[in-house]
Design a protein around this motif. Sequence first.
Motif, PDB file in Angstrom:
ATOM      1  N   ALA A  42      12.763 -11.293   7.369  1.00 56.91           N
ATOM      2  CA  ALA A  42      12.950 -10.093   8.191  1.00 56.91           C
ATOM      3  C   ALA A  42      13.331 -10.526   9.605  1.00 56.91           C
ATOM      4  O   ALA A  42      12.544 -10.420  10.541  1.00 56.91           O
ATOM      5  CB  ALA A  42      11.679  -9.253   8.196  1.00 56.91           C
ATOM      6  N   ARG A  44      15.262 -10.084  12.938  1.00 55.02           N
ATOM      7  CA  ARG A  44      15.836  -8.994  13.727  1.00 55.02           C
ATOM      8  C   ARG A  44      16.899  -9.478  14.697  1.00 55.02           C
ATOM      9  O   ARG A  44      17.815  -8.732  15.058  1.00 55.02           O
ATOM     10  CB  ARG A  44      14.719  -8.298  14.522  1.00 55.02           C
ATOM     11  CG  ARG A  44      13.613  -7.717  13.671  1.00 55.02           C
ATOM     12  CD  ARG A  44      12.392  -7.378  14.496  1.00 55.02           C
ATOM     13  NE  ARG A  44      11.749  -8.581  15.033  1.00 55.02           N
ATOM     14  CZ  ARG A  44      10.669  -8.579  15.792  1.00 55.02           C
ATOM     15  NH1 ARG A  44      10.103  -7.417  16.123  1.00 55.02           N
ATOM     16  NH2 ARG A  44      10.151  -9.713  16.219  1.00 55.02           N
ATOM     17  N   TYR A  68      16.843  -2.914  10.211  1.00 54.58           N
ATOM     18  CA  TYR A  68      15.887  -2.787  11.316  1.00 54.58           C
ATOM     19  C   TYR A  68      16.455  -1.917  12.436  1.00 54.58           C
ATOM     20  O   TYR A  68      15.749  -1.087  13.018  1.00 54.58           O
ATOM     21  CB  TYR A  68      15.557  -4.173  11.857  1.00 54.58           C
ATOM     22  CG  TYR A  68      14.632  -4.176  13.048  1.00 54.58           C
ATOM     23  CD1 TYR A  68      13.259  -4.048  12.882  1.00 54.58           C
ATOM     24  CD2 TYR A  68      15.126  -4.283  14.349  1.00 54.58           C
ATOM     25  CE1 TYR A  68      12.402  -4.033  13.968  1.00 54.58           C
ATOM     26  CE2 TYR A  68      14.283  -4.272  15.438  1.00 54.58           C
ATOM     27  CZ  TYR A  68      12.929  -4.148  15.249  1.00 54.58           C
ATOM     28  OH  TYR A  68      12.082  -4.130  16.336  1.00 54.58           O
ATOM     29  N   GLU A  86      10.160 -17.487   6.641  1.00 56.29           N
ATOM     30  CA  GLU A  86      10.057 -16.141   7.204  1.00 56.29           C
ATOM     31  C   GLU A  86      10.183 -16.165   8.723  1.00 56.29           C
ATOM     32  O   GLU A  86       9.972 -17.208   9.359  1.00 56.29           O
ATOM     33  CB  GLU A  86       8.705 -15.505   6.849  1.00 56.29           C
ATOM     34  CG  GLU A  86       8.385 -15.430   5.365  1.00 56.29           C
ATOM     35  CD  GLU A  86       9.233 -14.424   4.606  1.00 56.29           C
ATOM     36  OE1 GLU A  86      10.088 -13.755   5.228  1.00 56.29           O
ATOM     37  OE2 GLU A  86       9.035 -14.301   3.392  1.00 56.29           O
ATOM     38  N   TYR A  90       7.448 -12.211  13.678  1.00 52.86           N
ATOM     39  CA  TYR A  90       7.480 -10.782  13.383  1.00 52.86           C
ATOM     40  C   TYR A  90       6.411 -10.412  12.357  1.00 52.86           C
ATOM     41  O   TYR A  90       5.705  -9.403  12.522  1.00 52.86           O
ATOM     42  CB  TYR A  90       8.864 -10.381  12.876  1.00 52.86           C
ATOM     43  CG  TYR A  90       9.058  -8.895  12.684  1.00 52.86           C
ATOM     44  CD1 TYR A  90       8.360  -7.963  13.456  1.00 52.86           C
ATOM     45  CD2 TYR A  90       9.949  -8.404  11.735  1.00 52.86           C
ATOM     46  CE1 TYR A  90       8.539  -6.594  13.277  1.00 52.86           C
ATOM     47  CE2 TYR A  90      10.148  -7.044  11.556  1.00 52.86           C
ATOM     48  CZ  TYR A  90       9.433  -6.139  12.318  1.00 52.86           C
ATOM     49  OH  TYR A  90       9.617  -4.787  12.140  1.00 52.86           O
ATOM     50  N   LEU A  91       6.244 -11.231  11.316  1.00 61.28           N
ATOM     51  CA  LEU A  91       5.235 -10.907  10.310  1.00 61.28           C
ATOM     52  C   LEU A  91       3.828 -10.967  10.892  1.00 61.28           C
ATOM     53  O   LEU A  91       2.953 -10.206  10.466  1.00 61.28           O
ATOM     54  CB  LEU A  91       5.366 -11.842   9.101  1.00 61.28           C
ATOM     55  CG  LEU A  91       6.675 -11.756   8.311  1.00 61.28           C
ATOM     56  CD1 LEU A  91       6.545 -12.478   6.981  1.00 61.28           C
ATOM     57  CD2 LEU A  91       7.139 -10.317   8.102  1.00 61.28           C
ATOM     58  N   LEU A  94       2.694  -7.813  12.244  1.00 62.24           N
ATOM     59  CA  LEU A  94       2.331  -6.868  11.190  1.00 62.24           C
ATOM     60  C   LEU A  94       1.344  -7.514  10.218  1.00 62.24           C
ATOM     61  O   LEU A  94       1.406  -7.274   9.014  1.00 62.24           O
ATOM     62  CB  LEU A  94       3.591  -6.417  10.438  1.00 62.24           C
ATOM     63  CG  LEU A  94       4.627  -5.653  11.259  1.00 62.24           C
ATOM     64  CD1 LEU A  94       5.910  -5.455  10.462  1.00 62.24           C
ATOM     65  CD2 LEU A  94       4.079  -4.305  11.719  1.00 62.24           C
ATOM     66  N   ALA A 100       8.422  -2.987   8.234  1.00 61.91           N
ATOM     67  CA  ALA A 100       9.270  -3.959   8.920  1.00 61.91           C
ATOM     68  C   ALA A 100      10.569  -3.309   9.356  1.00 61.91           C
ATOM     69  O   ALA A 100      11.210  -3.747  10.318  1.00 61.91           O
ATOM     70  CB  ALA A 100       9.558  -5.156   8.007  1.00 61.91           C
ATOM     71  N   PHE A 106       6.084  -4.250   4.680  1.00 63.98           N
ATOM     72  CA  PHE A 106       5.460  -5.562   4.530  1.00 63.98           C
ATOM     73  C   PHE A 106       4.007  -5.367   4.117  1.00 63.98           C
ATOM     74  O   PHE A 106       3.269  -4.631   4.762  1.00 63.98           O
ATOM     75  CB  PHE A 106       5.559  -6.334   5.843  1.00 63.98           C
ATOM     76  CG  PHE A 106       4.830  -7.652   5.857  1.00 63.98           C
ATOM     77  CD1 PHE A 106       4.961  -8.553   4.800  1.00 63.98           C
ATOM     78  CD2 PHE A 106       4.014  -8.010   6.927  1.00 63.98           C
ATOM     79  CE1 PHE A 106       4.295  -9.769   4.803  1.00 63.98           C
ATOM     80  CE2 PHE A 106       3.346  -9.227   6.946  1.00 63.98           C
ATOM     81  CZ  PHE A 106       3.481 -10.107   5.873  1.00 63.98           C
ATOM     82  N   ASN A 352       2.648  -4.948  18.148  1.00 64.47           N
ATOM     83  CA  ASN A 352       3.455  -3.961  17.451  1.00 64.47           C
ATOM     84  C   ASN A 352       2.733  -2.619  17.468  1.00 64.47           C
ATOM     85  O   ASN A 352       1.545  -2.543  17.137  1.00 64.47           O
ATOM     86  CB  ASN A 352       3.701  -4.413  16.014  1.00 64.47           C
ATOM     87  CG  ASN A 352       4.746  -3.582  15.312  1.00 64.47           C
ATOM     88  OD1 ASN A 352       4.519  -2.413  15.005  1.00 64.47           O
ATOM     89  ND2 ASN A 352       5.902  -4.173  15.063  1.00 64.47           N
TER      90      ASN A 352
END
Length: 409
Positions: A42, A44, A68, A86, A90-91, A94, A100, A106, A352
């Motif tokens: 994912a 961006r 996104y 990955e 970003y993960l 979250l 996502a 996710f 986030n």
Amino acid sequence: MKIAVEGCMHGELDKVYDTLRELEQADGVKIDLLLCCGDFQAVRNNNDLQCVNVPQKYRHMNSFWKYYSGQAVAPYPTIFIGGNHEASNYLWELYYGGWAAPNIYFLGFAGVVKFGNIRIGGLSGIYKQQHYHLGHYERPPYNESTIRSVYHVRHYDVLKLMHVKEPLDIFMSHDWPLGITEYGNWQKLIQEKRFFEEEVKRRTLGSEPAAKLLNKLKPPYWFSAHLHCKFPAVIQHGEDGPTTKFLALDKCLPWRGFLQVIDIPSGPGPHEIRYDEEWLAITRKFNSVFPLTRMPFIMRDEQVDTQDDLQWIRDKLNARGAKPIDFVQPASQASNPSIAAALLCYTVHCRNPQTEYFLQLLDLPYLLDSSNSYGVDRNEPSSSQTGPPLDNDDIELPDDEDDAAVDDD
């Protein structure tokens, strides 16, 4: 309900969605949901790309950024777990799960959600023994060590999943459960992937924590990816116990077994992603011992009572509903890969809005950017608190060039 399952996405959303559209037209079916078993990527923007652990020649934006930014919309509800390639920054934003991108969810580092009346669980990352009992100490900007260890499975996340008591319909892991090859045609597997032979025969191929979860949860379906090949197996849990159908899938390339459609009986709907009450109760119960340093975290697998938390969650969801908050794009993130995102989100953790709302919903503190109370730089090696250095099995699978980025550690 027809559910499509994909192996390693590697950011190729356009190709996978196009394949599903072609399948619908050719077979006259309607796909209700897409599941992805990791290496989703994912990404961006260019800053995210620097947080993906792949050799430089494999660092490509691919197509997630379009979904996104809103330039494209996922045509199918999509649920994914993380793998070992990955956009880890970003993960981590979250960690508990969340959107996502619009219509792309996710599952979190570990998680359970409902889609209609289908219950789906998953565990992100891959298993490495040297990091398993450590806390989640890694933060961006990652160094050469933490860009790898950040996606290694932790005991804390597995422990939460071990507390799931209500039946699951589907479970996903990126790497395979240890010993799974004994339940399928392993002879054919090592004919196609000869470099697996020693691990298969020594019973070292796969994840020990995933095997424990398989034995505990016993879901009807278990899907994995990671090793870039298709491998089915059937596990009978005891003489008169339930059966698990296991399937590992390949990555998105022509003539590879990267996609499978299954048909699962389901209720009339609504077919939408919703919070799972039991999982929220487990999350709430265990958040007070969330390990966030290099210090070892070891907790016995004895069952912790979550009944009070479960009732609290039910009351909460009865008042507000079980749908997750809608996707929110953080204001600091650029929506075009040609525009560098604010350097702040590359050099430090960004909060986030979805995660902030989720924690407010559960009446929990925000800990993902907490300081290190043990006085050790999270991203610097420490001889007293880190595992052994990476060895040869942390590098790459000796397959064709297309597979060169599959499995560094």
